[in-house]
Write a protein that holds these residues in place. Structure first.
Motif, mmCIF file in Angstrom:
data_model
loop_
_atom_site.group_PDB
_atom_site.id
_atom_site.type_symbol
_atom_site.label_atom_id
_atom_site.label_comp_id
_atom_site.label_asym_id
_atom_site.label_seq_id
_atom_site.Cartn_x
_atom_site.Cartn_y
_atom_site.Cartn_z
ATOM 1 N N GLY A 16 -8.296 0.913 7.032
ATOM 2 C CA GLY A 16 -8.749 1.496 5.879
ATOM 3 C C GLY A 16 -8.259 0.601 4.877
ATOM 4 O O GLY A 16 -8.158 -0.649 4.789
ATOM 5 N N ASN A 17 -7.264 1.436 3.908
ATOM 6 C CA ASN A 17 -6.601 0.628 2.827
ATOM 7 C C ASN A 17 -5.247 0.511 3.024
ATOM 8 O O ASN A 17 -4.296 0.199 2.399
ATOM 9 N N TYR A 24 -2.529 -1.051 0.522
ATOM 10 C CA TYR A 24 -1.279 -0.564 -0.034
ATOM 11 C C TYR A 24 0.060 -0.935 0.344
ATOM 12 O O TYR A 24 0.782 -1.055 -0.371
ATOM 13 N N GLU A 37 3.172 10.192 -4.356
ATOM 14 C CA GLU A 37 1.685 10.291 -4.098
ATOM 15 C C GLU A 37 1.322 11.162 -2.624
ATOM 16 O O GLU A 37 0.526 11.933 -2.566
ATOM 17 N N LYS A 52 -0.406 14.679 -2.069
ATOM 18 C CA LYS A 52 -1.613 14.588 -1.468
ATOM 19 C C LYS A 52 -1.562 15.384 -0.242
ATOM 20 O O LYS A 52 -2.716 16.043 0.226
ATOM 21 N N LYS A 81 -3.554 19.061 0.602
ATOM 22 C CA LYS A 81 -4.564 18.815 1.976
ATOM 23 C C LYS A 81 -4.211 20.034 2.889
ATOM 24 O O LYS A 81 -4.951 21.106 3.207
ATOM 25 N N LEU A 129 -0.599 7.361 3.239
ATOM 26 C CA LEU A 129 -1.637 7.543 2.276
ATOM 27 C C LEU A 129 -2.890 7.107 2.653
ATOM 28 O O LEU A 129 -3.987 7.644 2.375
ATOM 29 N N ALA A 130 -2.930 5.934 3.118
ATOM 30 C CA ALA A 130 -4.260 5.366 3.622
ATOM 31 C C ALA A 130 -4.921 5.988 4.544
ATOM 32 O O ALA A 130 -6.199 5.927 4.927
ATOM 33 N N GLN A 131 -4.043 6.476 5.636
ATOM 34 C CA GLN A 131 -4.452 7.230 6.802
ATOM 35 C C GLN A 131 -5.091 8.703 6.382
ATOM 36 O O GLN A 131 -5.859 9.237 6.809
ATOM 37 N N GLU A 187 -6.460 9.474 3.664
ATOM 38 C CA GLU A 187 -7.606 9.390 3.075
ATOM 39 C C GLU A 187 -8.984 9.233 4.081
ATOM 40 O O GLU A 187 -10.063 9.829 3.479
ATOM 41 N N ARG A 188 -8.661 9.104 5.143
ATOM 42 C CA ARG A 188 -9.540 9.074 6.205
ATOM 43 C C ARG A 188 -9.488 10.432 7.222
ATOM 44 O O ARG A 188 -10.104 10.484 8.139
#
Length: 369
Positions: free
Chosen positions: A11-12, A16, A35, A39, A43, A236-238, A240-241
């Motif tokens: 992913g990202n 990042y 962040e 987040k 969640k 954070l990238a994880q 998101e998914r």
């Protein structure tokens, strides 16, 4: 070789991480930390998230923040990872154990109340493998006896119990972001709470108990439990998914079950209970007593077929390190003892391909013929 776990990092994550390198923010002072905390807390439905270096120290900090110490008792499952009991023992408190259920391998909540004494301060809940502990029962017991709840949610990122996020229960909860978790930061963890004072205590403990006005003067002893900006960027990238990852895991579990449901000699994980659908952190199986070898034997046979596996947790009351401390002498918990010897899990990582599952199931059938 089909590994027991392989994460998905497509992913990202690179984007990042490159931002961390390009800006020079690679330490625990970087902006991804806040962040990720905010987040992840959103969640889970918590007010505060405190990122730390791994899931084990998250439990250490939680125990310390709650003021549990010398002579106190904490009721917990014997069937779990050693980190849970170690955090209790390290502060001079005593882990008081209960057995696990034979169907979902979570702590048997029916045994909790009989273990409560005037020294009991908390119940440590550990959600095992894919289905959550019966939280309604635990909460009722805790409220009746005035006990704190510590919720170890390390294995069930994104799971819901009766519609409420796992990790949102009790005074304090902990997560792990080890590579085999739904969300990984390589190594990493997080503490969650709705109590501002507890959150501030955990932030202080993770950062050597520095104080802003006089940084290098210490009134308490803390630890370096800090997470780096690099780890938080990955997390954070994880995050998101996460919903996508949960769907992948559940599809994996359903495929395994469809291919193994008619195989004699094994107990498969429950697909759901009254409050939750299995999230399949791992796909775990237990050999019937009629099978002529135990989990260790099965794992050796599967390794010969290039299938990676991992054993179940070994119960706390059978750990040599605790016996040396004089703990758990003559205690027995038959369900946990049995599943520890006859249980193991199959390749369950997010990068596992459907055709890999076919190969694994063929190998399981072959060794059980």
């Amino acid at each position: 070789m089909i590994p027991v776990n392989e994460p998905l990092l497509n992913g990202n994550e690179k984007k990042y991480l490159n931002q961390c390198i390009d800006t020079g923010w690679i330490s625990s002072e970087g902006p991804f930390i806040k962040e990720f905390e905010e987040k992840m807390a959103a969640k889970v439905g918590r007010k505060f998230g405190i990122a730390v270096s791994n899931g084990s120290v998250a439990i250490d900090a939680a125990i310390l923040a709650l003021g549990i110490g010398e002579g106190d008792e904490v009721i917990m499952p014997t069937f779990t990872i050693v980190s849970c009991a170690a955090a209790i023992v390290r502060v001079g408190a005593k882990p008081v154990l209960v057995d696990c259920n034979p169907d979902d391998w979570n702590m048997n909540v029916d045994e909790i109340e009989a273990k409560i004494t005037d020294r009991t301060k908390a119940i440590m809940v550990v959600h095992i493998y894919g289905l959550p502990v019966n939280m309604n029962a635990v909460i009722a017991i805790a409220e009746k006896h005035g006990l704190k709840i510590i919720e170890d949610a390390a294995e069930q990122h994104g799971q819901l119990y009766d519609g409420k996020p796992i990790g949102s229960f009790g005074e304090i909860s902990t997560f792990s972001f080890y590579p085999n978790k739904h969300i990984t930061t390589g190594e990493g963890g997080m503490i969650m709470t709705d109590d501002e004072a507890l959150a501030e205590k955990c932030r202080s403990l993770r950062n050597l108990c520095f104080i802003p006005a006089k940084r290098f003067i210490h009134y308490d002893l803390g630890f370096n439990f800090r997470m780096t900006n690099l780890q938080a960027a990955l997390g954070l990238a994880q995050l998101e998914r996460l919903d996508e990852f949960i769907a992948i895991k559940r599809a994996m579990g359903k495929k395994y079950t469809s291919l193994l449901k008619d195989v004699k000699g094994i107990q498969l994980p429950l697909e759901k209970n009254n409050e939750a659908e299995n999230i399949y952190w791992v796909y775990a199986i237990v050999l019937d007593d009629t099978v002529g070898f135990d989990a260790e034997g099965a794992m050796k046979k599967l390794a010969e077929k290039k299938i990676g596996t991992r054993p179940f947790f070994w119960p706390m009351h059978e750990q040599p390190v605790f016996h040396k401390m004089g703990l758990f002498k003559n205690e027995t918990y038959p369900v946990s003892e049995r599943v520890a010897r006859r249980g193991f899990y199959l390749p369950s990582g997010l990068a596992l391909r459907p055709d890999d599952i076919d190969v694994v199931c063929d190998a399981v059938r072959a060794i059980l013929k």
